[in-house]
Every structure is written in C-alpha cells, then in structure tokens.
Write an enzyme that holds these catalytic residues in place. Structure first.
Site, PDB file in Angstrom:
ATOM      1  N   ASP A  69       0.844  -1.197   0.000  1.00  9.25           N
ATOM      2  CA  ASP A  69       0.000   0.000   0.000  1.00  9.25           C
ATOM      3  C   ASP A  69       0.887   1.258   0.000  1.00  9.25           C
ATOM      4  O   ASP A  69       2.054   1.200   0.407  1.00  9.25           O
ATOM      5  CB  ASP A  69      -0.850  -0.071   1.277  1.00  9.25           C
ATOM      6  CG  ASP A  69      -1.721   1.134   1.500  1.00  9.25           C
ATOM      7  OD1 ASP A  69      -2.169   1.737   0.507  1.00  9.25           O
ATOM      8  OD2 ASP A  69      -1.956   1.464   2.684  1.00  9.25           O
ATOM      9  N   ASP A 128      -0.381   4.966   0.977  1.00  9.58           N
ATOM     10  CA  ASP A 128      -0.659   5.901   2.073  1.00  9.58           C
ATOM     11  C   ASP A 128      -0.638   5.194   3.428  1.00  9.58           C
ATOM     12  O   ASP A 128      -1.369   4.229   3.648  1.00  9.58           O
ATOM     13  CB  ASP A 128      -2.019   6.574   1.863  1.00  9.58           C
ATOM     14  CG  ASP A 128      -2.033   7.368   0.567  1.00  9.58           C
ATOM     15  OD1 ASP A 128      -0.977   7.882   0.174  1.00  9.58           O
ATOM     16  OD2 ASP A 128      -3.108   7.461  -0.052  1.00  9.58           O
TER      17      ASP A 128
END
Ligand SMILES: [Mg+2]
Length: 177
Positions: free
Chosen positions: A9, A11
């Site tokens: 991922d 963020d």
C-alpha cells in the site's frame, strides 16, 4: 523458482500521509493535533471536520509532496531481491491523486517499473501472496496473507500479523523464504 508476490500500500505504508494531514489540518483549522494525540482514534474521530479533510485530500500536490516513511526505500529495494513487488493503492477514491502518485513513485521508488504499479479502487481483486496495508477494510478481504502496518487508527486491531515499521516488515517477510 517463481518469486512470491507482495502488494504494498502507499498511504500510511510507503508515504507518511498521517504527518501531512496533521500539518494541513492544523494549519486550516487552528488545531494542535500531533501523532501522539490521535493514537488509537479512528480517522473520523481524529479529524472531525470531514469537509475540511476532504478538501485537504483533494488539494493539488497533497499526494505529490507526501514524506517517505522511514526506511521504506531501502526496505522495498531489499525485498525486491527475493520477492516480486507490486505497489497497490486505492487511488481512484481521489482521482486527482492518480498522476501525483505515479510522479511520487518515480521520484522516490524509481526502481519500481510501471507494470508493478497498480492504482485501483477495491483491493479485493488483488491476488498477491502478501498484502502490506494499514487498513482492515483491505486486509480483511485480501486473498493472500495480510500484514498490518501500524498506523494511529489501527493500534487496537489485533486480528492481523502486525509490523510496526519497515525493518520489522523486511524481517517478517525474509523469514518466510
Ligand atoms: Mg493505506
């Protein structure tokens, strides 16, 4: 032998979105939030002014200027030796972020090829062996083994394997080899 795959991922995992939101939010709203003061709160509890938060996240350059998480660059490079790495971000939630995220990755992670960058909506379709993410909404439904990256909003969630930083993530994954 085919390398195992890891979806990572952006963020809250590669990019320190927490610091960036706190800075913008405090400036816009005159609050004095800190990383410590929001530990254990949900995002809604931490940033109560939803409209303001929405405005911040949709501002030009918000995603382009995110700080890189400590040790993230070296760690992804290290993992790349033994795993195939895909960067997977649910970026369509913020359409303005799409080009900014590609540019951010080109600047900080130039060793990730475009084929390995997956900007998507739901991550339920992601079928890598591992997913490193900070949100249960992704980890709970991924097809591979979930690895939770510690963030202020997930410290009370205990049902996933947790790593607190990038050094721990590399150690956990290298142990699987
Ligand atoms: Mg995230």
């Amino acid at each position: 032998m085919k390398k195992k795959t890891i979806a990572i991922d952006m963020d809250g995992v590669l990019a320190d979105v927490e610091s960036q939101i706190i800075n913008h939010y405090n400036k816009a709203y005159g609050t004095h939030l800190t990383k410590e003061s929001i530990q254990g709160l949900s995002e809604d509890e931490a940033f109560k002014e939803r409209e303001l938060l929405h405005g911040i996240l949709n501002k030009d350059n918000f995603f382009r200027t995110l700080p890189v998480m400590p040790d993230a660059v070296e760690s992804v490079r290290e993992l790349q030796k033994n795993f195939e790495i895909f960067i997977v971000s649910a970026a369509t939630e913020f359409p303005i972020s799409l080009a900014e995220k590609v540019a951010w990755l080109a600047e900080h992670f130039p060793f990730i090829k475009w084929e390995n960058i997956v900007l998507c909506g739901s991550k339920r379709i992601i079928n890598t062996d591992y997913l490193i993410d900070d949100h249960c909404k992704n980890l709970d439904y991924c097809m591979g083994k979930p690895i939770m990256f510690t963030a202020f909003h997930n410290i009370n969630q205990t049902h996933h394997l947790r790593v607190n930083n990038w050094k721990e993530a590399v150690a956990v994954l290298n142990e699987t080899l």
